[in-house]
Write an enzyme that holds these catalytic residues in place. Sequence first.
Site, PDB file in Angstrom:
ATOM      1  N   GLU A   1       0.828  -1.210   0.000  1.00 32.44           N
ATOM      2  CA  GLU A   1       0.000   0.000   0.000  1.00 32.44           C
ATOM      3  C   GLU A   1       0.862   1.259   0.000  1.00 32.44           C
ATOM      4  O   GLU A   1       1.828   1.391   0.739  1.00 32.44           O
ATOM      5  CB  GLU A   1      -0.898   0.058   1.249  1.00 32.44           C
TER       6      GLU A   1
ATOM      7  N   HIS B   1       0.381   0.295  10.023  1.00 30.59           N
ATOM      8  CA  HIS B   1       0.656   1.713  10.230  1.00 30.59           C
ATOM      9  C   HIS B   1       1.424   2.263   9.022  1.00 30.59           C
ATOM     10  O   HIS B   1       2.334   1.640   8.518  1.00 30.59           O
ATOM     11  CB  HIS B   1       1.485   1.897  11.492  1.00 30.59           C
ATOM     12  N   LEU B   2       1.018   3.455   8.577  1.00 29.13           N
ATOM     13  CA  LEU B   2       1.696   4.058   7.430  1.00 29.13           C
ATOM     14  C   LEU B   2       2.821   4.967   7.916  1.00 29.13           C
ATOM     15  O   LEU B   2       2.684   5.623   8.938  1.00 29.13           O
ATOM     16  CB  LEU B   2       0.698   4.882   6.622  1.00 29.13           C
TER      17      LEU B   2
ATOM     18  N   GLY C   1      12.739  14.915   8.269  1.00 29.52           N
ATOM     19  CA  GLY C   1      12.541  16.194   7.599  1.00 29.52           C
ATOM     20  C   GLY C   1      12.401  17.366   8.547  1.00 29.52           C
ATOM     21  O   GLY C   1      12.571  18.506   8.150  1.00 29.52           O
TER      22      GLY C   1
ATOM     23  N   CYS D   1      17.306  22.295  17.052  1.00 27.05           N
ATOM     24  CA  CYS D   1      18.614  22.863  16.727  1.00 27.05           C
ATOM     25  C   CYS D   1      19.637  21.741  16.848  1.00 27.05           C
ATOM     26  O   CYS D   1      19.311  20.628  17.242  1.00 27.05           O
ATOM     27  CB  CYS D   1      18.948  24.007  17.662  1.00 27.05           C
TER      28      CYS D   1
ATOM     29  N   ASP E   1       9.753   5.283  15.268  1.00 25.52           N
ATOM     30  CA  ASP E   1       9.698   6.722  15.074  1.00 25.52           C
ATOM     31  C   ASP E   1      10.135   7.384  16.378  1.00 25.52           C
ATOM     32  O   ASP E   1       9.594   7.071  17.438  1.00 25.52           O
ATOM     33  CB  ASP E   1       8.259   7.131  14.709  1.00 25.52           C
ATOM     34  N   ILE E   2      11.136   8.214  16.287  1.00 25.42           N
ATOM     35  CA  ILE E   2      11.523   8.992  17.476  1.00 25.42           C
ATOM     36  C   ILE E   2      11.264  10.451  17.146  1.00 25.42           C
ATOM     37  O   ILE E   2      11.689  10.937  16.101  1.00 25.42           O
ATOM     38  CB  ILE E   2      13.007   8.799  17.820  1.00 25.42           C
ATOM     39  N   ASP E   3      10.539  11.112  18.020  1.00 21.13           N
ATOM     40  CA  ASP E   3      10.152  12.479  17.725  1.00 21.13           C
ATOM     41  C   ASP E   3      10.603  13.395  18.853  1.00 21.13           C
ATOM     42  O   ASP E   3      10.472  13.059  20.021  1.00 21.13           O
ATOM     43  CB  ASP E   3       8.627  12.548  17.574  1.00 21.13           C
TER      44      ASP E   3
ATOM     45  N   CYS F   1      16.611  23.888  25.277  1.00 14.60           N
ATOM     46  CA  CYS F   1      17.016  24.833  24.230  1.00 14.60           C
ATOM     47  C   CYS F   1      15.847  25.241  23.327  1.00 14.60           C
ATOM     48  O   CYS F   1      15.705  26.402  22.980  1.00 14.60           O
ATOM     49  CB  CYS F   1      18.160  24.256  23.410  1.00 14.60           C
TER      50      CYS F   1
END
Lengths: 495, 422
Positions: free
Chosen positions: B32, B311-312, B149, B116, B97-99, B109
């Site tokens: 998919e 999961h996409l 990104g 940054c 996924d690490i956010d 910061c």
Amino acid sequence: MFSARDRNAFSKKSNIPQVEKYSNLKYSHRLNFYDRPPIDDITIEDFETCALDRLRVLAEIESSFVRNRSWEELKSVALTQSEKYLPVHASTAIAVDRDAERKKDHVGHFVLRLAFCRSEELRRRFVKSEMALFRIRWDTDDRVEREEFLNSRDFDWIPVSESEIKEHAEELTAAAGGLKDFKIENEKFYKVKWTRVPDLVERRRVFLKGGMAYVPAREQSSLVFQEFQSNLEKALELTAKALPRLDEDTRIVPILDNLSQGFLAGVSSEWSTASSSESTGKITAEMIDDMARKHFPMCMRHLHECLRRDRHLKHHGRLQYGLFLKVLGLSIEEAITFWRRSFSQIQDDKFNKEYRYNIRHSYGLEGKRANYAAKSCVQILTGETPGPGDSHGCPYRHFSQENLSSALLATYSSQGLTQADLPEILHAVKSQHYHVACTRVFEITHARDGVYKGEGVGGGESVTHPNQYAARSRELEKARLETMKAESDGDIVMS
Amino acid sequence: MLAFYRRLYPFKSVFHWLNHGHTPTRLFTHRELAFTLKGDVYLRYNSFNTAEEMKKQVCTLNPTRFEIGPVYSARPRDKKTVRPAAFKPTLRELVFDIDMTDYDSIRTCCSDAAICSRCWTFIAIAVRVLDKALRSQFGYKHLLWVYSGRRGIHLWISDKEVMELTDDQRKAIVGWLTVIAGGKEMNKKVNVRLGSKPLPPSVQMALEPLAEAFTELILEDQDCFASKEGWETLLRLIPDKCESVTASLRRTWGKDPDRSSLEKWDDLKREVKGMEKGTFQRALMMATIEDIILQYTYPRLDAEVSKHRNHLLKAPFCIHPKTGRVCVPVDPNDIDRFDPEKVPTVTQLLGELDRAGEDVKPDEHHSDWEKTSLKPYIEMLDRHAAGLMEEVRQNIRNGTGMSVLRFQLSIDVTNALFELQI
């Protein structure tokens, strides 16, 4: 437990006399992995009774899951039920016809496989109940017999060599941290692919290296259960594929239909499935603030306050709160109004794109159009643990003690909760009886409606669903208003 | 954007990576792809037979980004025509996924969407720990790290065994790797041991590099305990049974609030050293110090992404709509030197292309990316895909591949039967 060669060497030494002792039995073990289907002829009546009796036991097990009974309670309930309908005695019980009992067990299992292989949902529930039954029998089985049963199968476990144990002694000990009087010198370990013991991996109870899990011998039950489950799952899928060819026998299909229906109906209905129409009176978006203050349990109060404070809730929070409001009786139009107003910092455009769909979806108006039930306490307690920034979950479980105390006081002090009540509530929390804590809060905050300690949400029942909490609270209020009205009416007559 | 897809997006490389081979298999044809178009229109269940077909469709729709989902038991674009039971996710890379937002409570910061190079260090630590754990403990080899990104990083694991994991097994891996748990309202988020017992070996292994990073990042760079709020958070992590420590530290720091985080941490360690050896409290405090280090540095995963096959996740080399940066692969061995602000943006790349076009006459479109700073990243993906394809070749040579083929064949037959029944 051992590779085939090891086992042979082992059994030659010590097991021979025992093997001879029971050699007259056709089914030599009480436990059964159900690898081979029964091949004898049986009458259609037997076919049905074996299955029905087994079903009675399984249905009881499943309803115990639903009612959130503890494992010990579940075990005793299931054992009484088994005693009645499906007794399977140990090999040492010479007075009973062990073979007949075991055959009934065997046949019943396979008939039910036919009945429950048809849909994903049925398969999942069947496997869960069968697993529990197997585990109960495993727990109650005689140690020697259990050992024999294990030796009778090749589980494909690789024993870990002495030198390897020495090399990883430190890690192995640390991984086994929770086990009682664990001594690395006395332990045996087995290597298996980690995918076979996902439950041990999830709880970090094993040592992992290069994809192999080092399992201590005493955790082997976990391996056995896993094996049982995966075997059964695979077999059920195969059965499902083969089933269409069996449809020709017109006598069997109605029985099977009947059985799978029975399983579905035999389970006590969950509170959450009660339709929303039950709550009387229409609820509008404007009423929520007031209702939250008067009737909502802590989890929903917390979500409501977070929503008011941050003007936003994260996904799981929206889900937990949104479904609760739905079952409370908030119609779809009102729900959209409510959420639209609550997310006051979000542009219309964004709201329509990102949130409207989800709200409609939860009302079964989009996507697969399922009518989702509100989350029960069990689901909230065992579901997704709130991550950083999340506000869903059960406050009694997911708050730290200090935060819980201050939150309780801030939330409920206007309804009669005082500092003096806290120790009792916190004690329940500490012993992980979260629903007891919640029930106690309900009793305290509804004392003026005449709820006394131990009455719970009516008849001593404790809180198992947030909607049950809210519904009972509203009922009590309604009753109070009616008596007040009756009294004031009376006054008018008198004057 | 369209020019980017037409001339720069490496469809061929992505195809090789997803397909594990040159000739299209189910890994690609039953996969998919979901497109997000302008105005947040979302198109799910797209699938393609070849890389060229995919490129053509992407260029027609010109999506702002697209996501990759699982391999289903039937072609996703036929979803409406097959029975729901015959349309199930079967294979899928394991993704993580690490956010940066999960680190908001500890980084000083920036906050929210900002990132940054200083807070990138959090991600770098997480990558090092996870990469090592997955390779040495689980024995996986084909790990592809991709910059998301903006403020996070994705990991795609494509080993054969991984592709076949069930949702339960994925959940188990996530459980194994999750150390930080508990919401906003929970102070102590690390609870992986009983009392003061030793840490589980997997966490213990991660602790040593984390302790180093803790000094550099948390104490020196982020200076997390400088503010009153910061050190109160720290004090709340000390168990109630060691109240004397909390009280004494609060007194010292209250008098001299300008002490740096490094000094405050030393104060804490000195308190513990001062405790009597062999006592229960001392052991508890030693464990607490380890737990604090973990709470501030251990990778924080977005667990939901990894648990389910369906999961996409955004495809590599897409453009992040807000920053315009390309989601490029990252080499985990070189993660410290990776600077998210230096990642090429789509405008920059098209500029480079124009300039290159002035020098040389335009030839084949396919090699356009070689003239831009995207080149090293695409080569990285190509190398990764080549490794995967090599392994598949090896397996076929050793005979294990045959069983895979047979398995596929049997699925084909079953599906054909299902379709006939309808």
